[in-house]
Design a protein around this motif. Structure first.
Motif, PDB file in Angstrom:
ATOM      1  N   ASP A 170      -8.923   4.605   4.680  1.00 12.79           N
ATOM      2  CA  ASP A 170      -8.885   4.236   3.262  1.00 12.79           C
ATOM      3  C   ASP A 170      -9.703   2.971   3.053  1.00 12.79           C
ATOM      4  O   ASP A 170      -9.410   1.938   3.662  1.00 12.79           O
ATOM      5  CB  ASP A 170      -7.411   3.982   2.883  1.00 12.79           C
ATOM      6  N   HIS A 224      -7.526  -1.850  -2.526  1.00 15.69           N
ATOM      7  CA  HIS A 224      -6.074  -2.058  -2.372  1.00 15.69           C
ATOM      8  C   HIS A 224      -5.622  -1.910  -0.910  1.00 15.69           C
ATOM      9  O   HIS A 224      -4.540  -2.339  -0.552  1.00 15.69           O
ATOM     10  CB  HIS A 224      -5.267  -1.135  -3.311  1.00 15.69           C
ATOM     11  N   TRP A 234     -12.933   6.964   0.811  1.00 13.04           N
ATOM     12  CA  TRP A 234     -12.454   7.162   2.172  1.00 13.04           C
ATOM     13  C   TRP A 234     -13.597   7.592   3.085  1.00 13.04           C
ATOM     14  O   TRP A 234     -14.540   8.235   2.631  1.00 13.04           O
ATOM     15  CB  TRP A 234     -11.423   8.303   2.211  1.00 13.04           C
ATOM     16  N   HIS A 236      -3.365   9.689   1.896  1.00 13.38           N
ATOM     17  CA  HIS A 236      -2.530   8.593   2.425  1.00 13.38           C
ATOM     18  C   HIS A 236      -1.569   9.101   3.497  1.00 13.38           C
ATOM     19  O   HIS A 236      -1.327   8.419   4.489  1.00 13.38           O
ATOM     20  CB  HIS A 236      -1.753   7.909   1.291  1.00 13.38           C
ATOM     21  N   HIS A 259       0.834  -1.203   0.000  1.00  8.86           N
ATOM     22  CA  HIS A 259       0.000   0.000   0.000  1.00  8.86           C
ATOM     23  C   HIS A 259       0.876   1.263   0.000  1.00  8.86           C
ATOM     24  O   HIS A 259       0.653   2.204  -0.769  1.00  8.86           O
ATOM     25  CB  HIS A 259      -0.908  -0.037   1.235  1.00  8.86           C
TER      26      HIS A 259
HETATM   27 MN    MN Z   1      -4.844   3.612  -0.505  1.00  7.99          MN
END
Ligand code: MN
Length: 204
Positions: free
Chosen positions: A165, A169, A130, A79, A31
């Motif tokens: 998140d 992924h 998110w 992120h 990630h």
């Molecule tokens: Mn992500």
């Protein structure tokens, strides 16, 4: 201070294995080093294209470039916040006290109610996106924001205190398609110290 004209991948303040058992080393490493890095690279590529176009007075597809820039900068910044608002389970989880605990109780009635609403917001993001806890400086309200992709449904000017998140992924290696389980386990690795500090810095 040296002027930084491009984005860089931030280092994590913990090791890739440190969020286990709730987030595996493999999951976190991919990630951070692959997905987050791709947003950093994507944003920087567009900035370089814009630099070149401005310097050489070239024609560009501004609509397409800005759309791509918004996606990549959004991805990078979210992120960055995400890594910081997590910590190893031995020092994380529980519930916030102080100013943040008070603000959440005042707005949502109780921490448990907030947790339920935030979890629902995360679980129900359509496609990729998110859940975020934000703060409005005008109304002094902590409000939940459900972000689609990295950049849709965002309240402009609201400050972000905490993000989760829920792109596949973020959890597929550990949880397969069970986003709800991932969201449930996230609460064990929330770094409330960081989230509380973000609020304190806004309203001190
Ligand atoms: Mn992500």
């Amino acid at each position: 201070m040296e002027v930084q004209k491009f984005y860089t991948l931030p280092k994590l303040s913990y090791e890739y294995k440190d969020l286990q058992p709730f987030m595996s080393e493999e999951q976190l490493k991919i990630h951070h080093t692959k997905h987050h890095q791709a947003y950093v690279n994507g944003a920087n590529n567009i900035l370089q294209k814009l630099d070149k176009a401005h310097k050489e007075n070239l024609d560009i597809d501004i609509k397409a470039l800005l759309k791509e820039l918004s996606w990549n900068i959004g991805g990078h910044l979210l992120h960055t916040l995400f890594w910081e608002n997590m910590a190893p389970p031995s020092t994380a989880g529980g519930k916030p006290g102080g100013m943040l605990g008070d603000a959440i109780e005042k707005e949502f009635g109780s921490f448990e109610r907030f947790k339920k609403e935030f979890s629902q917001a995360a679980i129900t993001v359509e496609g990729s996106g998110w859940a975020a806890l934000t703060y409005c400086m005008q109304t002094s309200r902590p409000l939940i924001m459900q972000i689609e992709k990295h950049n849709t449904n965002v309240y402009p000017m609201f400050r972000i205190l905490m993000v989760l998140d829920v792109f596949e992924h973020a959890y597929y290696i550990d949880y397969k398609n069970d986003r709800a389980k991932f969201v449930e386990n996230f609460w064990n690795i929330v770094n409330w110290d960081t989230v509380t500090k973000r609020l304190e810095e806004l309203i001190k």
